[in-house]
Design an enzyme around this catalytic site. Structure first.
Site, short mmCIF file in Angstrom:
data_model
loop_
_atom_site.label_atom_id
_atom_site.label_comp_id
_atom_site.label_asym_id
_atom_site.label_seq_id
_atom_site.Cartn_x
_atom_site.Cartn_y
_atom_site.Cartn_z
N LYS A 73 13.51 4.88 9.20
CA LYS A 73 12.28 4.21 8.76
C LYS A 73 12.69 2.89 8.13
CE LYS A 73 9.51 5.10 5.00
NZ LYS A 73 8.37 5.67 4.23
N HIS A 143 -3.12 4.12 -4.49
CA HIS A 143 -3.26 4.44 -3.06
C HIS A 143 -2.82 5.88 -2.75
CE1 HIS A 143 -3.04 3.98 1.28
NE2 HIS A 143 -1.78 4.36 1.24
N GLN A 144 -1.67 6.30 -3.30
CA GLN A 144 -1.11 7.62 -2.97
C GLN A 144 -1.91 8.78 -3.58
OE1 GLN A 144 1.71 7.71 -0.25
NE2 GLN A 144 1.15 9.58 -1.30
N SER A 205 3.59 3.81 -10.92
CA SER A 205 4.73 2.89 -10.84
C SER A 205 5.30 2.64 -12.23
CB SER A 205 4.27 1.55 -10.25
OG SER A 205 3.58 1.76 -9.06
N MET A 225 6.32 12.32 -8.72
CA MET A 225 6.43 11.71 -7.39
C MET A 225 6.58 10.19 -7.44
SD MET A 225 6.25 14.45 -5.67
CE MET A 225 6.37 13.67 -4.08
N GLY A 226 6.29 9.57 -8.57
CA GLY A 226 6.27 8.10 -8.59
C GLY A 226 7.64 7.46 -8.71
N ASP A 228 10.98 6.52 -7.70
CA ASP A 228 11.78 6.49 -6.48
C ASP A 228 12.76 5.32 -6.49
OD1 ASP A 228 9.94 4.48 -6.28
OD2 ASP A 228 9.12 5.10 -4.35
N LYS A 232 12.71 3.32 -12.87
CA LYS A 232 11.36 3.87 -13.00
C LYS A 232 11.41 5.18 -13.78
CE LYS A 232 8.79 2.28 -8.91
NZ LYS A 232 8.22 2.79 -7.65
N GLY A 298 10.32 14.57 -6.79
CA GLY A 298 10.12 14.17 -5.38
C GLY A 298 10.49 12.71 -5.19
P1 NAD Z 1 -0.39 1.79 -6.17
O1 NAD Z 1 0.13 0.41 -6.43
O2 NAD Z 1 -1.55 1.95 -5.25
O3 NAD Z 1 -0.78 2.49 -7.57
C1 NAD Z 1 0.07 2.37 -8.69
C2 NAD Z 1 -0.24 3.39 -9.74
O4 NAD Z 1 0.66 3.21 -10.84
C3 NAD Z 1 -1.62 3.28 -10.34
O5 NAD Z 1 -2.01 4.54 -10.83
C4 NAD Z 1 -1.41 2.29 -11.50
O6 NAD Z 1 -2.41 2.43 -12.49
C5 NAD Z 1 -0.06 2.75 -12.01
N1 NAD Z 1 0.74 1.69 -12.61
C6 NAD Z 1 0.95 0.43 -12.14
N2 NAD Z 1 1.81 -0.24 -12.95
C7 NAD Z 1 2.13 0.62 -13.94
C8 NAD Z 1 2.96 0.54 -15.09
N3 NAD Z 1 3.65 -0.57 -15.37
N4 NAD Z 1 3.05 1.62 -15.90
C9 NAD Z 1 2.40 2.76 -15.61
N5 NAD Z 1 1.59 2.90 -14.54
C10 NAD Z 1 1.47 1.85 -13.73
O7 NAD Z 1 0.87 2.63 -5.68
P2 NAD Z 1 0.90 4.00 -4.84
O8 NAD Z 1 1.02 3.69 -3.41
O9 NAD Z 1 -0.21 4.88 -5.31
O10 NAD Z 1 2.31 4.58 -5.28
C11 NAD Z 1 2.49 5.03 -6.62
C12 NAD Z 1 3.98 5.21 -6.89
O11 NAD Z 1 4.52 6.20 -6.03
C13 NAD Z 1 4.82 3.95 -6.65
O12 NAD Z 1 5.74 3.83 -7.71
C14 NAD Z 1 5.55 4.23 -5.35
O13 NAD Z 1 6.80 3.55 -5.27
C15 NAD Z 1 5.73 5.73 -5.46
N6 NAD Z 1 5.91 6.42 -4.17
C16 NAD Z 1 6.81 7.44 -4.14
C17 NAD Z 1 7.01 8.13 -2.95
C18 NAD Z 1 7.97 9.28 -2.91
O14 NAD Z 1 8.27 9.79 -1.81
N7 NAD Z 1 8.44 9.78 -4.02
C19 NAD Z 1 6.31 7.75 -1.80
C20 NAD Z 1 5.36 6.73 -1.88
C21 NAD Z 1 5.17 6.08 -3.09
#
Ligand code: NAD
Length: 327
Positions: A73, A143-144, A205, A225-226, A228, A232, A298
């Site tokens: 990917k 988004h997730q 994030s 899950m966040g 990664d 973070k 995760g």
């Molecule tokens: P997004 O940008 O749509 O949403 C971000 C989320 O994080 C929101 O809830 C926002 O309010 C919050 N946020 C933003 N900045 C912040 C900060 N400084 N402190 C605390 N919270 C904060 O992103 P998404 O697509 O929903 O993805 C969310 C997270 O999941 C990202 O960090 C992304 O890298 C991670 N992710 C992990 C995997 C995995 O396999 N583990 C897969 C996809 C995404």
């Protein structure tokens, strides 16, 4: 040029049409099991700041020998995309014939990333959460988050969702999904979320802890899950070290996952972290008491992406909806 023997082109729309939550769950559960038994291996991840458009770009690849799935990917994160009406996370999966190395399919990776990440926390809930869990806690509303909520809701007889997000204006999207799937919804403080929730998903994030150990009740299952990337962090390291920790891949958990902080400060050892595949394979018992706090770290591995992309390619082939192109 359209041909009979070139790579299959599986568009984002086709992926969304063909790969549902159950298929993603089954594919991710199977590949986690294969990773733990040595039948599938992730290769080292490349992840680089481009120095252009503030973008992070990289590759995640691997080989599932059990299912004969080989690929990569490629993609990353372009923060300016929202202003262009595009998703910030952009990715494409390339699948190769493991016998010849020929490209077998090009598969859109954006929808699949969302659905495989949701499947990951859902698999952890299926294997580690208490059977009598009733309240689902959501930390994060980006988004997730709605993907995670929908997949989690299918794993236990939940009655209610409690949610908190650092940006409260984003919570209505979770409220409307909860309403759609027939779950009561309450917006709460993070302390109240810990007091009520039997299962918690964090998907933000964040770079600092959002949930503290003393807010979490015994018996809770957390799917973090966040986190990664190095740096973070979503939860208190004391919570991680107090929990029984499971992960998709231990090497990622200790370097870029939620466990990086507890391992870094010496409160948790790498040896204490269990691949969830061992639970799936019946080699590790998983949860052993009703009071135990379980935590799934995760981190997101390439083999998850390849697993769901190969399902998409197979279904696209079977349906006759995708075309092959000559390279
Ligand atoms: P997004 O940008 O749509 O949403 C971000 C989320 O994080 C929101 O809830 C926002 O309010 C919050 N946020 C933003 N900045 C912040 C900060 N400084 N402190 C605390 N919270 C904060 O992103 P998404 O697509 O929903 O993805 C969310 C997270 O999941 C990202 O960090 C992304 O890298 C991670 N992710 C992990 C995997 C995995 O396999 N583990 C897969 C996809 C995404």
């Amino acid at each position: 040029m359209i041909t009979q023997d070139g790579p299959l082109i599986v568009t984002e729309d086709l992926c969304a049409q063909l790969v549902g939550r159950q298929q993603a769950f089954d594919a991710v559960e199977a590949v986690f099991g294969a990773m733990a038994s040595g039948g599938a291996r992730n290769f080292p991840v490349i992840r680089e700041a481009l120095g252009h458009a503030d973008a992070i770009y990289g590759f995640k690849s691997g080989f599932d020998r059990e299912r004969q799935v080989l690929g990569v990917k490629s993609g990353g994160y372009w923060p300016g995309n929202t202003d262009r009406g595009l998703t910030n996370h952009q990715s494409t999966v390339f699948l190769f014939d493991p016998d010849t190395g020929r490209l077998s399919a090009l598969v859109g990776g954006n929808y699949l990333t969302a659905v495989r990440t949701a499947a990951s926390s859902a698999v952890s809930i299926a294997h580690l959460a208490r059977k009598d869990a009733k309240v689902l806690g959501m930390v994060g509303a980006g988004h997730q988050s709605t993907f995670q909520l929908r997949a989690a809701a299918e794993q236990r007889a939940f009655e209610k969702v409690v949610a908190w997000n650092p940006h409260p204006d984003m919570l209505p999207r979770l409220a409307s999904v909860a309403d759609e799937i027939g779950l009561e919804f309450e917006s709460v403080s993070p302390q109240e979320l810990g007091a009520q929730a039997d299962v918690i998903i964090t998907i933000t994030s964040a770079f600092e802890p959002l949930l503290m150990k003393e807010w979490i009740k015994p018996g809770t299952h957390l799917a973090c899950m966040g986190t990664d990337t190095k740096g973070k962090q979503e939860v208190d390291p004391a919570l991680v070290s107090a929990a029984s920790v499971f992960t998709d891949e231990v090497a990622q958990s200790v370097s870029i996952g939620e466990a990086q902080h507890a391992v870094g400060n010496g409160a948790l050892t790498e040896e204490a972290i269990t691949p969830i595949g061992a639970v799936i394979n019946g080699v590790h018992p998983g949860r052993v008491s009703a009071d135990q706090i379980t935590l799934f770290d995760g981190t997101g591995v390439g083999l998850q992406d390849l697993a769901v992309a190969s399902v998409a390619a197979r279904l696209a082939e079977d349906s006759g909806l995708a075309q092959r192109i000559a390279l």
